[in-house]
Write a protein that holds these residues in place. Structure first.
Motif, PDB file in Angstrom:
ATOM      1  N   GLU A 132      -5.353   1.435  -0.561  1.00 42.92           N
ATOM      2  CA  GLU A 132      -4.063   1.420  -1.252  1.00 42.92           C
ATOM      3  C   GLU A 132      -4.175   0.893  -2.688  1.00 42.92           C
ATOM      4  O   GLU A 132      -3.223   0.983  -3.462  1.00 42.92           O
ATOM      5  CB  GLU A 132      -3.066   0.569  -0.465  1.00 42.92           C
ATOM      6  CG  GLU A 132      -2.721   1.167   0.902  1.00 42.92           C
ATOM      7  CD  GLU A 132      -1.898   0.229   1.778  1.00 42.92           C
ATOM      8  OE1 GLU A 132      -1.558   0.616   2.903  1.00 42.92           O
ATOM      9  OE2 GLU A 132      -1.598  -0.903   1.329  1.00 42.92           O
ATOM     10  N   ARG A 174       6.963  -1.281  -0.317  1.00 38.86           N
ATOM     11  CA  ARG A 174       7.500  -1.806  -1.566  1.00 38.86           C
ATOM     12  C   ARG A 174       7.180  -0.929  -2.773  1.00 38.86           C
ATOM     13  O   ARG A 174       7.676  -1.174  -3.865  1.00 38.86           O
ATOM     14  CB  ARG A 174       6.961  -3.215  -1.811  1.00 38.86           C
ATOM     15  CG  ARG A 174       7.280  -4.199  -0.691  1.00 38.86           C
ATOM     16  CD  ARG A 174       6.783  -5.572  -1.005  1.00 38.86           C
ATOM     17  NE  ARG A 174       7.404  -6.084  -2.223  1.00 38.86           N
ATOM     18  CZ  ARG A 174       7.005  -7.182  -2.854  1.00 38.86           C
ATOM     19  NH1 ARG A 174       5.978  -7.850  -2.397  1.00 38.86           N
ATOM     20  NH2 ARG A 174       7.620  -7.589  -3.944  1.00 38.86           N
ATOM     21  N   HIS A 234       1.901  -0.124  -2.298  1.00 40.77           N
ATOM     22  CA  HIS A 234       2.341  -0.692  -1.025  1.00 40.77           C
ATOM     23  C   HIS A 234       3.127   0.364  -0.248  1.00 40.77           C
ATOM     24  O   HIS A 234       3.962   1.076  -0.828  1.00 40.77           O
ATOM     25  CB  HIS A 234       3.218  -1.923  -1.271  1.00 40.77           C
ATOM     26  CG  HIS A 234       3.484  -2.749  -0.061  1.00 40.77           C
ATOM     27  ND1 HIS A 234       4.442  -2.422   0.865  1.00 40.77           N
ATOM     28  CD2 HIS A 234       2.898  -3.891   0.386  1.00 40.77           C
ATOM     29  CE1 HIS A 234       4.457  -3.334   1.822  1.00 40.77           C
ATOM     30  NE2 HIS A 234       3.527  -4.232   1.560  1.00 40.77           N
ATOM     31  N   MET A 264       2.776 -10.464   2.555  1.00 36.12           N
ATOM     32  CA  MET A 264       1.987  -9.734   1.563  1.00 36.12           C
ATOM     33  C   MET A 264       0.499 -10.010   1.734  1.00 36.12           C
ATOM     34  O   MET A 264      -0.337  -9.125   1.511  1.00 36.12           O
ATOM     35  CB  MET A 264       2.438 -10.109   0.156  1.00 36.12           C
ATOM     36  CG  MET A 264       3.760  -9.475  -0.253  1.00 36.12           C
ATOM     37  SD  MET A 264       4.110  -9.722  -2.004  1.00 36.12           S
ATOM     38  CE  MET A 264       2.847  -8.698  -2.762  1.00 36.12           C
ATOM     39  N   ASP A 272      -0.609  -7.766   4.459  1.00 43.05           N
ATOM     40  CA  ASP A 272      -0.634  -6.388   3.967  1.00 43.05           C
ATOM     41  C   ASP A 272      -1.793  -6.158   3.004  1.00 43.05           C
ATOM     42  O   ASP A 272      -2.390  -5.080   2.990  1.00 43.05           O
ATOM     43  CB  ASP A 272       0.686  -6.067   3.258  1.00 43.05           C
ATOM     44  CG  ASP A 272       1.871  -6.014   4.222  1.00 43.05           C
ATOM     45  OD1 ASP A 272       1.625  -5.934   5.441  1.00 43.05           O
ATOM     46  OD2 ASP A 272       3.009  -6.068   3.746  1.00 43.05           O
ATOM     47  N   ALA A 314      -4.643  -3.405   2.749  1.00 42.99           N
ATOM     48  CA  ALA A 314      -4.627  -2.537   1.566  1.00 42.99           C
ATOM     49  C   ALA A 314      -6.036  -2.159   1.132  1.00 42.99           C
ATOM     50  O   ALA A 314      -6.289  -1.024   0.712  1.00 42.99           O
ATOM     51  CB  ALA A 314      -3.895  -3.232   0.416  1.00 42.99           C
ATOM     52  N   TRP A 331      -1.361  -1.775  -6.796  1.00 41.41           N
ATOM     53  CA  TRP A 331      -1.338  -1.671  -5.334  1.00 41.41           C
ATOM     54  C   TRP A 331      -0.188  -0.753  -4.928  1.00 41.41           C
ATOM     55  O   TRP A 331       0.973  -1.051  -5.210  1.00 41.41           O
ATOM     56  CB  TRP A 331      -1.180  -3.066  -4.732  1.00 41.41           C
ATOM     57  CG  TRP A 331      -1.031  -3.124  -3.242  1.00 41.41           C
ATOM     58  CD1 TRP A 331      -1.265  -2.142  -2.333  1.00 41.41           C
ATOM     59  CD2 TRP A 331      -0.602  -4.270  -2.491  1.00 41.41           C
ATOM     60  NE1 TRP A 331      -1.020  -2.580  -1.063  1.00 41.41           N
ATOM     61  CE2 TRP A 331      -0.617  -3.885  -1.138  1.00 41.41           C
ATOM     62  CE3 TRP A 331      -0.215  -5.560  -2.823  1.00 41.41           C
ATOM     63  CZ2 TRP A 331      -0.239  -4.758  -0.108  1.00 41.41           C
ATOM     64  CZ3 TRP A 331       0.144  -6.425  -1.812  1.00 41.41           C
ATOM     65  CH2 TRP A 331       0.132  -6.027  -0.473  1.00 41.41           C
TER      66      TRP A 331
END
Length: 582
Positions: A338, A372, A369, A326, A329, A333, A367
Motif C-alpha cells: 500500500e 482513509r 490506506h 493505524m 494497519d 500496509a 500510503w
C-alpha cells in the motif's frame, strides 16, 4: 545448713516444675534422666508409642541427625546448638495439639550429661512468615534501583486516591506521567551504568522538587508521592490540591528542575523530559486508566517536540486509539504494497527565471490506506518510528525509488533526472547493516551509486560520532549525502565543514521569507558562500513564487525545489513532466 540446702533444692525443683519452657536432663546416649511438665507436654504428642525413655528416639522422625550432632561434639562441655528449628509435618503429628515447630537448645554439661531446652516456636514461625510475606509484598511494589514505588505500587496508591471521599472544593487530585525525551541515547553512547546513575538522580530530583513545589497548596502530603513506573518513566501522584491549576504549575516546575545538567563522573548531561497531567474529575476511573491517560498526554507532549507537558483531554484517548489502529494497519500496509512514492523535481536554477528540469528528483512516500485514502508521511512516519517499522519503510521507499529511477533512464535517456534524492530516518542511520542494505538495493536495481543522494536532517547529522562514522561508510559506497532542512537544527555555518555532505538544502522557512526579509536573504547568501567554499552544492527548498526563485538565484543557490516548478508527482506523471520540460 542442711535446712537451707533442702530449701534451695526445693526452690530449684519448683522452678523446673513451673518453668514455661521444656527442660530435659539426659545422658549422652539420649536416655532421659529428668524432665519438667512442659517437656512432657511438648514431647508426649511427638512420641509414636508414648514412650519418653530416650530423647533422641522421640525426635528421630523430626530431627534424624540430632544424635550424630551430639556425638560429634568433642569438647567436655559447651553449647552444642541454640535455637535449632525442628519442624513437625502435619502428617507426622499424632495429636492435634502437637507443635508444628520446636526450637531446640542443647548444652553439654560434662562427659556424661546433656541439658536440652525446648520451646514451641509455632506461633513465632507463623509471625516470621507473615512478616516475610509482608516484606516480599512490599518489595514487589518497590523499584530496586531508585527505592521508589514501582508500577504496582503506583496503581495501589492511585486506587486508594480514587476511592477516598473528597471534600466539595479545594481537594483535587492529579497524576503526572514523566518520561525522558532521549534516554536511549545516554545508554547507547555512555553505557547502562551511567544511564542508571542518571535515573537515580532524576528520582531524587523528583522526590525533592515535588515536596518544595506543592506546599502550601497540597493539604494531604501523605499521598504526595513519586513512583517509577517503567525504565525511564515516572509518575507523580498528587492528592489534596487546592485547585486544578496547581498540578500544571508543579509539572512546569518539575520539567525546569529536571532539565538542569546532571554531573556523572566526567560527563555533564543535559536532558529534557515530556510530561502528561491527568486531573481526576467526578467520573469513576480505574487506577490503570488514570495512569494510561496521563501517559497518553505525555505522548502528545513528546510528539509536539518534547521538553513540555500536556494536560489530558478525552480527545487524546480517541486519537491514541486511532493511532493504535493505524499502527496495526501500517504493518499490513508494507505486506500489501500500500506504500508508494511520489517524486518532486529538483531543478537547476538559471538566469532569467529559467531552470534545468532534469537536475534531479526527490522521493516522497505516501500510503494508500484502504479506508482513509491517501495518508501523508506527517500522519504515519512518527507512528512508524515508535513501533519500529521505519526501517522497513525506508528500505521499501529506497527500493521503489531506485527501480523507478533506472526505468526512467532506460525510457527517457538524456531527459531522465541526473540524481535521485531519498530521505534517511534516525532509525535507519542507527542500523549497523545500513550500508549493506543500501549496497544490496543498488545492486538489485542496477542503479549507479553516484546518482543516489541520501538526505538526513541537520539535527540528526550533528548528533555524535556514531552518526558521523555511519555517514562516512555511506560515502565509501559512492553515494552522495545531503543535509536537509539546514537552518532549523543544531549545526552552524562554522561547523559545516565537519559534516561529510555534498549538498546543503536550505530550509523552506528561510526561502519563504527571502523575498520580504533582508535578514533571511543575508542568511541564505552566507550559507551559499560557506557551502561553496567547502565544495558543496546548495538547494533552496519550498520555492513557490518567481520572486523567491529570483532571490535565491541571486544569492548563488545552485538548485531549487518547490510548487513553482511542480508538486510531487507519481512515477508515470514525472515521466510526462520530464518529457514536456526537457
Amino acid at each position: 545448713m542442711s535446712g537451707e540446702s533442702d530449701s534451695a533444692y526445693e526452690a530449684l525443683i519448683q522452678f523446673l516444675y513451673r518453668a514455661p519452657v521444656a527442660l530435659i536432663q539426659l545422658q549422652v546416649d539420649g536416655s532421659i534422666e529428668m524432665l519438667n511438665p512442659m517437656a512432657s507436654q511438648l514431647l508426649m504428642p511427638l512420641s509414636q508409642d508414648g514412650d519418653l525413655v530416650n530423647f533422641f528416639q522421640v525426635l528421630q522422625p523430626y530431627a534424624p541427625d540430632l544424635q550424630r550432632l551430639c556425638t560429634n561434639f568433642k569438647p567436655e562441655q559447651g553449647l552444642i546448638c541454640e535455637g535449632m528449628r525442628v519442624a513437625v509435618n502435619e502428617n507426622q503429628r499424632h495429636h492435634p495439639d502437637s507443635p508444628a515447630v520446636l526450637s531446640l537448645g542443647l548444652l553439654k554439661v560434662d562427659g556424661n550429661r546433656l541439658m536440652a531446652i525446648l520451646l514451641d516456636a509455632t506461633h513465632e514461625v507463623v509471625r516470621e512468615q507473615r512478616l516475610l510475606a509482608s516484606r516480599l509484598a512490599s518489595a514487589a511494589k518497590l523499584d530496586a534501583l531508585t527505592q521508589l514505588p514501582n508500577r504496582a505500587g503506583a496503581l495501589e496508591l492511585l486506587h486508594t486516591m480514587t476511592q477516598r471521599t473528597r471534600a466539595p472544593s479545594g481537594d483535587d487530585c492529579a497524576v503526572l506521567f514523566i518520561n525522558f525525551d532521549r534516554f536511549k541515547q545516554i545508554n547507547d553512547t555512555l553505557g547502562n551504568e551511567v544511564g542508571d546513575q542518571v535515573i537515580v538522580l532524576v528520582a531524587e530530583r523528583l522526590r525533592t522538587t515535588v515536596r518544595s513545589s506543592s506546599r502550601p497548596p497540597v493539604k494531604r502530603t501523605s499521598a504526595e508521592l513519586t513512583t517509577r513506573v517503567g525504565g525511564d518513566e515516572f509518575a507523580v501522584i498528587l492528592d489534596g490540591l487546592a485547585d486544578r491549576s496547581v498540578a500544571s504549575r508543579i509539572a512546569a516546575r518539575l520539567l525546569d528542575r529536571l532539565s538542569e545538567p546532571y554531573r556523572i563522573g566526567n560527563h555533564e548531561l543535559t536532558c529534557t523530559f515530556s510530561a502528561g497531567v491527568r486531573i481526576l474529575d467526578s467520573e469513576a476511573y480505574e487506577a490503570d486508566d488514570l495512569l494510561r491517560d496521563a501517559a497518553i498526554a505525555m505522548a502528545v507532549a513528546k510528539a509536539g517536540g518534547g521538553n513540555r507537558f500536556e494536560v489530558f483531554r478525552p480527545q487524546m484517548r480517541e486519537d491514541a486509539l486511532l493511532r493504535g489502529g493505524m499502527e496495526t494497519d501500517l504493518r499490513y500496509a508494507i505486506e500489501r504494497g500500500e506504500l508508494y512514492n511520489l517524486y518532486q523535481p529538483v531543478v537547476g536554477l538559471l538566469a532569467g527565471g529559467k531552470f534545468d528540469p532534469v537536475a534531479g528528483v526527490e522521493a516522497l512516500v505516501r500510503w494508500q490506506h484502504p479506508v482513509r485514502g491517501v495518508v501523508g508521511p506527517v500522519e504515519f512516519i512518527g507512528i512508524a518510528e515508535d513501533c519500529g517499522l521505519i526501517g522497513a519503510i525506508g528500505e521499501k521507499v529506497l527500493e521503489m525509488a531506485c527501480r523507478d529511477f533506472v526505468r526512467w533512464e532506460q525510457r527517457l535517456g538524456t531527459r531522465a533526472p541526473r540524481l535521485l534524492a531519498v530521505n534517511l530516518s534516525r532509525a535507519q542511520l542507527s542500523q549497523e547493516d545500513l550500508c549493506c542494505k543500501v549496497n544490496a538495493i543498488l545492486a538489485a536495481s542496477g542503479m549507479e551509486p553516484d546518482k543516489l543522494q541520501l538526505e538526513i536532517t541537520e539535527s540528526l547529522a550533528a548528533q555524535g560520532k556514531d552518526i558521523q562514522e555511519q555517514l562516512l561508510r555511506l560515502k565509501e559506497l559512492g553515494v552522495k549525502l545531503a543535509l536537509d532542512d539546514f537552518g532549523t537544527g543544531y549545526s552552524s555555518l562554522s561547523s559545516l565543514h565537519l559534516l561529510p555532505v555534498d549538498t546543503v538544502k536550505i530550509d523552506r522557512s528561510f526561502v519563504t521569507l527571502a523575498g520580504t526579509s533582508r535578514h533571511h536573504e543575508v542568511l541564505i547568501e552566507a550559507t551559499v558562500k560557506v557551502a561553496r567554499s567547502l565544495g558543496m552544492n546548495t538547494v533552496a527548498e519550498g520555492i513557490e513564487t518567481a520572486q523567491q526563485a529570483a532571490v535565491v538565484y541571486a544569492q548563488g543557490c545552485d538548485k531549487g525545489q518547490g510548487y513553482l516548478y511542480s508538486r510531487p508527482l507519481t512515477g508515470e506523471a514525472i515521466e510526462e513532466w520530464l518529457s514536456k520540460m526537457a
